[in-house]
Enzyme design. Structure first.
Site, PDB file in Angstrom:
ATOM      1  N   ASP A  67      33.468  32.358  45.886  1.00 12.90           N
ATOM      2  CA  ASP A  67      32.771  32.555  44.618  1.00 12.90           C
ATOM      3  C   ASP A  67      32.390  31.235  43.951  1.00 12.90           C
ATOM      4  O   ASP A  67      32.850  30.164  44.350  1.00 12.90           O
ATOM      5  CB  ASP A  67      33.629  33.402  43.663  1.00 12.90           C
ATOM      6  CG  ASP A  67      35.119  33.080  43.753  1.00 12.90           C
ATOM      7  OD1 ASP A  67      35.450  31.955  44.163  1.00 12.90           O
ATOM      8  OD2 ASP A  67      35.944  33.940  43.427  1.00 12.90           O
ATOM      9  N   HIS A 138      42.407  41.083  40.707  1.00 18.41           N
ATOM     10  CA  HIS A 138      41.102  40.773  41.308  1.00 18.41           C
ATOM     11  C   HIS A 138      41.266  39.930  42.570  1.00 18.41           C
ATOM     12  O   HIS A 138      42.233  39.178  42.710  1.00 18.41           O
ATOM     13  CB  HIS A 138      40.142  40.126  40.294  1.00 18.41           C
ATOM     14  CG  HIS A 138      40.395  38.691  39.945  1.00 18.41           C
ATOM     15  ND1 HIS A 138      40.116  38.161  38.701  1.00 18.41           N
ATOM     16  CD2 HIS A 138      40.877  37.645  40.664  1.00 18.41           C
ATOM     17  CE1 HIS A 138      40.410  36.884  38.681  1.00 18.41           C
ATOM     18  NE2 HIS A 138      40.885  36.536  39.865  1.00 18.41           N
ATOM     19  N   GLU A 143      36.415  42.088  39.760  1.00 18.61           N
ATOM     20  CA  GLU A 143      37.288  42.485  38.667  1.00 18.61           C
ATOM     21  C   GLU A 143      37.553  43.988  38.726  1.00 18.61           C
ATOM     22  O   GLU A 143      36.797  44.729  39.358  1.00 18.61           O
ATOM     23  CB  GLU A 143      36.604  42.141  37.331  1.00 18.61           C
ATOM     24  CG  GLU A 143      36.246  40.670  37.162  1.00 18.61           C
ATOM     25  CD  GLU A 143      37.461  39.785  36.827  1.00 18.61           C
ATOM     26  OE1 GLU A 143      38.593  40.105  37.235  1.00 18.61           O
ATOM     27  OE2 GLU A 143      37.247  38.746  36.183  1.00 18.61           O
TER      28      GLU A 143
HETATM   29  C1  F6R Z   1      39.022  31.810  43.482  1.00 16.21           C
HETATM   30  C2  F6R Z   1      39.174  33.254  43.470  1.00 16.21           C
HETATM   31  C3  F6R Z   1      40.112  33.923  42.523  1.00 16.21           C
HETATM   32  C4  F6R Z   1      41.507  33.275  42.493  1.00 16.21           C
HETATM   33  C5  F6R Z   1      42.400  33.999  41.502  1.00 16.21           C
HETATM   34  C6  F6R Z   1      43.763  33.344  41.385  1.00 16.21           C
HETATM   35  O1  F6R Z   1      38.101  31.435  44.478  1.00 16.21           O
HETATM   36  O2  F6R Z   1      38.511  33.893  44.198  1.00 16.21           O
HETATM   37  O3  F6R Z   1      40.232  35.273  42.891  1.00 16.21           O
HETATM   38  O4  F6R Z   1      42.057  33.316  43.768  1.00 16.21           O
HETATM   39  O5  F6R Z   1      41.802  34.032  40.250  1.00 16.21           O
HETATM   40  O6  F6R Z   1      43.627  32.082  40.817  1.00 16.21           O
HETATM   41  P1  F6R Z   1      44.863  31.052  40.755  1.00 16.21           P
HETATM   42  O7  F6R Z   1      45.175  30.694  42.156  1.00 16.21           O
HETATM   43  O8  F6R Z   1      44.338  29.893  39.966  1.00 16.21           O
HETATM   44  O9  F6R Z   1      45.965  31.794  40.082  1.00 16.21           O
END
Ligand code: F6R
Length: 251
Positions: A67, A138, A143
């Site tokens: 993303d 997510h 979402e």
């Molecule tokens: C990022 C992504 C998100 C993150 C998720 C967790 O490329 O796709 O789904 O993996 O928001 O984020 P962290 O690792 O910062 O808790």
């Protein structure tokens, strides 16, 4: 769904890097799906070290990121393009032209999303998809919603996601409101999936992912249907899972 519970973040990062290294050693021209966020940082540091030590090479690897924020140029310090260079690409021998990220500044969003799906197809599909998970369940930026998104698309970020990601920005208002994201369908087409989760704030999402019903309200729950998924989680992220398992076995 294989669930591996390790002690802490460092162990999860080391094991995740080993799994990715094995994939690349088995198939040097692997197509990797990559994630950003805090969770994979340790994994990327381990991969960079292994590459530096000559244990693995990414020369033939092709990568696709999950993303990108809408409105951020690749040079923006909070763009995922910038993150990937800082945390991984600048430290391994991957060819820049083999790395792919969605453009957050594409004028024709639909075209950008369709072209991304086609590029993944042309590369032969994703061999190993690395995932983090949001506190709301997510994956990528899919979402909670009423339906699973079949392919790459533009999404409005949840309030909780914006609040969670505000730590990377000066103010919560600076967090972009939209992103381009691979869809649930894009993720499910990967041949294998490795999801990482650490910390207490992921415990509920992990319980719902593993033990809850398959529902687009918990996007990661769809992984229950995939034939080759490994969850690498630490004791804190597993805490509600264990609580439920213990309660069940005591019943
Ligand atoms: C990022 C992504 C998100 C993150 C998720 C967790 O490329 O796709 O789904 O993996 O928001 O984020 P962290 O690792 O910062 O808790």
């Amino acid at each position: 769904m294989k669930v591996i519970i390790l002690e802490n973040y460092d162990e999860v990062s080391r094991e995740a890097a080993r799994i990715i290294a094995r994939q690349v050693l088995r198939k040097p021209a692997s197509v990797l799906g990559l994630a950003t966020g805090s969770t994979p940082e340790g994994t990327y540091a381990n991969l960079a070290r292994m590459c530096d030590e000559g244990l693995i090479s990414f020369q033939e690897v092709v990568s696709y990121n999950l993303d990108e924020y809408v409105g951020l140029k690749p040079e923006h310090e909070q763009s995922y393009s910038y993150f990937m260079k800082q945390k991984l690409f600048d430290h391994i021998d991957i060819r820049p032209e083999n790395t792919h990220l969605l453009s957050g500044i594409a004028e024709d969003v639909q075209r950008e999303c369709d072209a991304y799906e086609m590029a993944i197809d042309r590369s032969g599909g994703i061999d190993l998809q690395l995932l983090g998970i949001g506190g709301n369940g997510h994956i990528a930026f899919n979402e909670p919603s009423d339906a699973f998104a079949p392919s790459t698309h533009r999404v409005k970020l949840d309030e909780r996601t914006c609040a969670d990601n505000a730590r990377f920005f000066d103010r919560v208002e600076d967090v972009p409101s939209h992103a381009l994201s691979m869809g649930i369908g894009s993720i499910m087409r990967a041949r294998s999936i490795l999801l990482l989760a650490t910390g207490k704030n992921k415990a509920e999402a992990i319980r719902n992912t593993v033990q809850g019903p398959v529902t687009p309200q918990v996007p990661a729950s769809v992984l229950q249907l995939h034939p080759d998924v490994t969850l690498l989680i630490d004791a804190e992220a597993a805490s509600l899972l264990l609580a439920q398992t213990e309660a069940e076995s005591n019943a």
